[in-house]
Design a protein around this motif. Structure first.
Motif, PDB file in Angstrom:
ATOM      1  N   LEU A 134      -2.424   3.924  -3.366  1.00  0.00           N
ATOM      2  CA  LEU A 134      -2.489   2.792  -4.282  1.00  0.00           C
ATOM      3  C   LEU A 134      -2.315   1.495  -3.526  1.00  0.00           C
ATOM      4  O   LEU A 134      -1.516   1.424  -2.570  1.00  0.00           O
ATOM      5  CB  LEU A 134      -1.366   2.878  -5.330  1.00  0.00           C
ATOM      6  CG  LEU A 134      -1.285   4.142  -6.191  1.00  0.00           C
ATOM      7  CD1 LEU A 134      -0.052   4.097  -7.086  1.00  0.00           C
ATOM      8  CD2 LEU A 134      -2.546   4.304  -7.042  1.00  0.00           C
ATOM      9  N   GLU A 135      -3.085   0.489  -3.936  1.00  0.00           N
ATOM     10  CA  GLU A 135      -2.878  -0.840  -3.382  1.00  0.00           C
ATOM     11  C   GLU A 135      -2.382  -1.720  -4.531  1.00  0.00           C
ATOM     12  O   GLU A 135      -3.057  -1.841  -5.558  1.00  0.00           O
ATOM     13  CB  GLU A 135      -4.182  -1.383  -2.813  1.00  0.00           C
ATOM     14  CG  GLU A 135      -3.951  -2.555  -1.910  1.00  0.00           C
ATOM     15  CD  GLU A 135      -5.228  -2.970  -1.184  1.00  0.00           C
ATOM     16  OE1 GLU A 135      -5.885  -2.121  -0.554  1.00  0.00           O
ATOM     17  OE2 GLU A 135      -5.555  -4.169  -1.290  1.00  0.00           O
ATOM     18  N   ILE A 136      -1.199  -2.274  -4.373  1.00  0.00           N
ATOM     19  CA  ILE A 136      -0.574  -2.998  -5.483  1.00  0.00           C
ATOM     20  C   ILE A 136      -0.295  -4.439  -5.060  1.00  0.00           C
ATOM     21  O   ILE A 136       0.438  -4.679  -4.091  1.00  0.00           O
ATOM     22  CB  ILE A 136       0.745  -2.310  -5.914  1.00  0.00           C
ATOM     23  CG1 ILE A 136       0.479  -0.822  -6.221  1.00  0.00           C
ATOM     24  CG2 ILE A 136       1.369  -3.027  -7.109  1.00  0.00           C
ATOM     25  CD1 ILE A 136       1.696  -0.016  -6.573  1.00  0.00           C
ATOM     26  N   CYS A 137      -0.924  -5.399  -5.743  1.00  0.00           N
ATOM     27  CA  CYS A 137      -0.656  -6.824  -5.468  1.00  0.00           C
ATOM     28  C   CYS A 137       0.387  -7.284  -6.472  1.00  0.00           C
ATOM     29  O   CYS A 137       0.141  -7.250  -7.687  1.00  0.00           O
ATOM     30  CB  CYS A 137      -1.917  -7.666  -5.667  1.00  0.00           C
ATOM     31  SG  CYS A 137      -3.158  -7.300  -4.463  1.00  0.00           S
ATOM     32  N   GLY A 138       1.510  -7.709  -5.991  1.00  0.00           N
ATOM     33  CA  GLY A 138       2.603  -8.113  -6.886  1.00  0.00           C
ATOM     34  C   GLY A 138       2.198  -9.268  -7.794  1.00  0.00           C
ATOM     35  O   GLY A 138       1.520 -10.197  -7.359  1.00  0.00           O
ATOM     36  N   VAL A 139       2.569  -9.190  -9.057  1.00  0.00           N
ATOM     37  CA  VAL A 139       2.338 -10.301  -9.989  1.00  0.00           C
ATOM     38  C   VAL A 139       3.689 -10.922 -10.336  1.00  0.00           C
ATOM     39  O   VAL A 139       4.743 -10.371 -10.030  1.00  0.00           O
ATOM     40  CB  VAL A 139       1.605  -9.828 -11.283  1.00  0.00           C
ATOM     41  CG1 VAL A 139       0.196  -9.345 -10.966  1.00  0.00           C
ATOM     42  CG2 VAL A 139       2.398  -8.734 -12.004  1.00  0.00           C
ATOM     43  N   VAL A 164       0.873  -1.182   0.000  1.00  0.00           N
ATOM     44  CA  VAL A 164       0.000   0.000   0.000  1.00  0.00           C
ATOM     45  C   VAL A 164       0.904   1.223   0.000  1.00  0.00           C
ATOM     46  O   VAL A 164       1.748   1.382   0.888  1.00  0.00           O
ATOM     47  CB  VAL A 164      -0.940   0.002   1.228  1.00  0.00           C
ATOM     48  CG1 VAL A 164      -1.757   1.294   1.265  1.00  0.00           C
ATOM     49  CG2 VAL A 164      -1.853  -1.211   1.187  1.00  0.00           C
ATOM     50  N   LEU A 165       0.754   2.032  -1.050  1.00  0.00           N
ATOM     51  CA  LEU A 165       1.557   3.263  -1.157  1.00  0.00           C
ATOM     52  C   LEU A 165       0.655   4.453  -0.862  1.00  0.00           C
ATOM     53  O   LEU A 165      -0.375   4.639  -1.510  1.00  0.00           O
ATOM     54  CB  LEU A 165       2.143   3.410  -2.559  1.00  0.00           C
ATOM     55  CG  LEU A 165       3.136   2.355  -3.035  1.00  0.00           C
ATOM     56  CD1 LEU A 165       3.565   2.636  -4.481  1.00  0.00           C
ATOM     57  CD2 LEU A 165       4.371   2.341  -2.123  1.00  0.00           C
TER      58      LEU A 165
END
Ligand code: UD1
Length: 415
Positions: A212-217, A180-181
């Motif tokens: 931003l919520e970023i789920c790593g791929v 979460v940024l």
């Protein structure tokens, strides 16, 4: 090369705005994180863009560039060390840090480079990467970074730095877990990068916002993308028209992105539609009162040098507070040589508008202040010679040619 400008000519006609330098640099840098081919159009051959392309080639990427289109095959990258000499010329080279770490989990990046407009540290980039488990060591003016044990976390940027946001977003896109940024920059160029990554397969929610919520791929895939129109180039031609009192139309631009400038102007001077702006004035512009630069959507620091030049010939007094960079009033002393009346104190310039500037020999010290001097030369009575225009070429393609098409008289003279 220097520019010789015979000033005082009114501008009329149309100009097409190109892809934004500050959008293209992070897009090209982030292509390193893509395990495939990135194709980007509207990519004019500005020096910074060409240098970024060369940096990628030196990492081993296969790059084809021509007709304003770049095709980057990052599958062949075999080096994680950013070229030292070339990166000195380009502040944007720091954007390779997030992309290299994202894909290869290691990066060696030289410190410094780019415009001399302030201290420009990268402490925010580094402390945020550390929160995500990256180890960072500094030796001989280089950063050695390792992301082998990185994983998602909550990171609040202490300031919405554009470059730090871009590095972090790219890095988090391929980092295990959820990141979460918070307090992310919302500049249109940052938002374009978010969209670029999403199209390549990144899982980012909150695109366009400050959180931003970023789920790593596992992997980012091949992509075709167009950058946003250059809002600083747009502001440059818009201001040029105001300083010479003519009528021009800017095509392929985004009016919303220059709202901070348009909001300063009388309503009858600028007409906007979807992707074009028409500017028209037969009278001198009134001064602007007070302008304070800041993160988007506040007044853009990159437009400050342009509006500073405009203020020198506006009716009345303008106060400009530069709150983003420490050293962004270097062109004041050059403008004073041209007859401008400016008092400088700390981060505030007080400008008293004069009737018209007069030609002089002046020198660019950075990209945007150089553009500001060109604007001043367009207004000035007589001839202005502008030296060190290589600063301008970093971020403008065909500035003199486009202005001449609108009616100015600028000669590019090889020394
Ligand atoms: C980008 C733009 C530049 C623009 C600026 C602000 C590119 C290639 N360049 O630069 O044209 O003027 O955004 O809109 O896109 N700071 C720190 N520590 C950090 C990072 C930044 O203190 O780790 C400070 C800087 O010194 C500066 C301020 O934060 O005073 C803004 O910098 P930042 O937003 O990072 O600008 P850049 O990404 O360098």
């Amino acid at each position: 090369m220097y520019y010789q400008i015979n000033g005082g000519k009114k501008l009329f006609g149309e100009v097409e705005i190109g892809g934004a330098k500050n959008c293209l640099l992070p897009l090209i840098a982030s292509s390193v994180a893509i395990d495939g081919i990135s194709e980007i159009d509207k990519c004019p051959p500005m020096t910074d863009v060409l240098n970024m392309i060369e940096l990628l080639r030196r990492l081993g990427a296969k790059v084809e560039y021509g007709e304003n289109r770049v095709q980057i095959d990052s599958r062949t990258i075999n080096c994680v060390q950013v070229d030292e000499n070339l990166s000195k010329k380009l502040r944007g080279s720091v954007l390779l840090l997030g992309a290299l770490l994202a894909r290869f989990k290691r990066a060696v990046v030289p410190l410094s480079g780019g415009c001399a407009i302030g201290k420009r540290p990268i402490d925010i980039h580094i402390s945020a990467l550390k929160r995500l488990g990256v180890t960072v060591e500094e030796e001989n003016e280089k950063l050695y970074c390792d992301a082998t044990n990185s994983k998602g976390n909550y990171v609040r940027l202490t300031y919405p730095s554009v470059g730090a946001s871009e590095n972090l977003i790219t890095f988090a896109s391929l980092t295990k877990g959820t990141t979460v940024l918070d307090n992310v920059a919302m500049e249109p160029e940052v938002v374009a990068l978010e969209k670029f990554l999403v199209l390549a397969g990144a899982k980012i929610s909150g695109v366009g916002s400050s959180r931003l919520e970023i789920c790593g791929v596992e992997k980012l895939n091949s992509i075709f993308f167009s950058p946003i129109p250059d809002r600083i180039e747009t502001a440059t031609y818009l201001t040029a028209c105001l300083m010479t009192q003519g009528k021009i139309t800017l095509r392929n631009t985004c009016p919303l992105h220059v709202k901070c400038l348009i909001d300063l102007l009388p309503f009858d001077v600028v007409t906007c539609c979807d992707d074009c702006i028409c500017v028209q004035t037969q009278r001198k512009i009134e001064s602007f009162g007070k302008i304070v630069t800041g993160p988007y959507p506040m007044f853009a620091t990159d437009m400050q040098s342009l509006v500073l030049s405009l203020s020198t010939v506006a009716m009345g007094q303008t106060l400009i507070f530069e709150k983003v960079f420490e050293n962004r009033f270097s062109n004041c002393q050059e403008l004073v040589k041209m007859g401008a009346k400016i008092d400088l104190f700390d981060d505030c310039a007080t400008i008293f508008g004069v009737d018209q500037l007069c030609g002089a020999d002046v020198k660019c010290s950075d990209l945007r202040s150089g553009a500001g001097l060109v604007l001043a030369g367009l207004n000035a009575k007589g001839t202005t010679r502008i030296f060190d225009v290589f600063h301008i070429l970093r971020g403008y393609c065909d500035l003199a040619k486009n202005l001449n098409n609108l009616g100015s008289e600028i000669f590019e003279i090889k020394e």
